[in-house]
Design a protein around this motif. Sequence first.
Motif, mmCIF file in Angstrom:
data_model
loop_
_atom_site.group_PDB
_atom_site.id
_atom_site.type_symbol
_atom_site.label_atom_id
_atom_site.label_comp_id
_atom_site.label_asym_id
_atom_site.label_seq_id
_atom_site.Cartn_x
_atom_site.Cartn_y
_atom_site.Cartn_z
ATOM 1 N N SER A 1 39.106 156.770 34.170
ATOM 2 C CA SER A 1 38.050 156.225 35.017
ATOM 3 C C SER A 1 38.069 154.701 34.977
ATOM 4 N N ASP A 2 38.465 154.101 33.847
ATOM 5 C CA ASP A 2 38.536 152.652 33.788
ATOM 6 C C ASP A 2 39.684 152.129 34.652
ATOM 7 N N ASP A 3 40.811 152.878 34.696
ATOM 8 C CA ASP A 3 41.932 152.479 35.547
ATOM 9 C C ASP A 3 41.512 152.457 37.019
ATOM 10 N N LEU A 4 40.564 153.296 37.357
ATOM 11 C CA LEU A 4 40.154 153.443 38.752
ATOM 12 C C LEU A 4 38.915 152.640 39.118
ATOM 13 N N ARG A 5 38.458 151.795 38.223
ATOM 14 C CA ARG A 5 37.308 150.946 38.550
ATOM 15 C C ARG A 5 37.693 149.992 39.661
ATOM 16 N N PHE A 6 36.871 149.932 40.674
ATOM 17 C CA PHE A 6 37.133 149.082 41.822
ATOM 18 C C PHE A 6 36.988 147.612 41.477
ATOM 19 N N ASP A 7 35.971 147.298 40.694
ATOM 20 C CA ASP A 7 35.655 145.903 40.427
ATOM 21 C C ASP A 7 35.470 145.703 38.926
ATOM 22 N N ARG A 8 36.258 144.822 38.372
ATOM 23 C CA ARG A 8 36.141 144.483 36.950
ATOM 24 C C ARG A 8 35.587 143.067 36.803
ATOM 25 N N GLY A 9 34.643 142.743 37.669
ATOM 26 C CA GLY A 9 34.011 141.425 37.601
ATOM 27 C C GLY A 9 34.972 140.321 37.978
ATOM 28 N N ASP A 10 34.953 139.242 37.202
ATOM 29 C CA ASP A 10 35.775 138.071 37.495
ATOM 30 C C ASP A 10 37.269 138.369 37.433
ATOM 31 N N GLY A 11 37.648 139.479 36.800
ATOM 32 C CA GLY A 11 39.056 139.838 36.696
ATOM 33 C C GLY A 11 39.628 140.439 37.973
ATOM 34 N N ARG B 1 40.597 150.376 49.611
ATOM 35 C CA ARG B 1 40.784 150.398 48.159
ATOM 36 C C ARG B 1 39.552 150.980 47.471
ATOM 37 N N LEU B 2 38.382 150.539 47.887
ATOM 38 C CA LEU B 2 37.139 151.060 47.308
ATOM 39 C C LEU B 2 37.020 152.561 47.547
ATOM 40 N N LEU B 3 37.247 152.996 48.789
ATOM 41 C CA LEU B 3 37.151 154.419 49.100
ATOM 42 C C LEU B 3 38.186 155.230 48.338
ATOM 43 N N GLY B 4 39.413 154.719 48.257
ATOM 44 C CA GLY B 4 40.472 155.433 47.546
ATOM 45 C C GLY B 4 40.170 155.592 46.060
ATOM 46 N N MET B 5 39.700 154.534 45.439
ATOM 47 C CA MET B 5 39.403 154.597 44.012
ATOM 48 C C MET B 5 38.177 155.473 43.749
ATOM 49 N N THR B 6 37.184 155.377 44.613
ATOM 50 C CA THR B 6 35.997 156.217 44.465
ATOM 51 C C THR B 6 36.358 157.681 44.671
ATOM 52 N N SER B 7 37.188 157.945 45.659
ATOM 53 C CA SER B 7 37.632 159.314 45.919
ATOM 54 C C SER B 7 38.405 159.873 44.733
ATOM 55 N N ALA B 8 39.288 159.078 44.162
ATOM 56 C CA ALA B 8 40.078 159.539 43.016
ATOM 57 C C ALA B 8 39.173 159.869 41.831
#
Length: 164
Positions: free
Chosen positions: A4-14, A25-32
């Motif tokens: 689930s961490d690999d699929l996080r859309f946003d890691r803040g400033d990173g 990208r957001l939809l794909g990661m959320t879907s996964a």
Amino acid sequence: MDTSDDLRFDRGDGTPGRLRRQLSRLLGMTSAQASRVASEALAPLGAHKAHFVVLAVLAEGGPASQSEIADRARIYRSDLVAVLNELAEGGWIVRAPDPADKRRNTITITDRGRGRLAEIEAVLDDVNDRVMAPLSEAERAQLFSLLGRVNAHLASGGGASPAP
């Protein structure tokens, strides 16, 4: 394997801003992530999302040929055979020669299959609740409405690239 961490859309400033602005990208990661949660929840039942889809299609649309099921369920015909075999082995569907065309089979959900459908649906309802936990009921309805509209737009060719 993705976590689930690999699929996080946003890691803040990173996360570069360009990436945070990409809907696909957001939809794909959320879907996964949602698919992973659903698969993990269904695993103890020995069930798959495709089982739910096929059983729901048969419960709501009535008996059908493999071709009709593939069209209604939007499952590739080559993948559908394995799903139907699993469902038949469980006694959740039956195949019988089509009285109108003996060259094809008609697939029908059994009473046991209706019970299985209810069991899987209860698990998936819980998955929906867990996935959408941060949203209010109104926001959940709005999300489904908005995504439905975007999907319909794309399905009608609205997102196609212009001809060169």
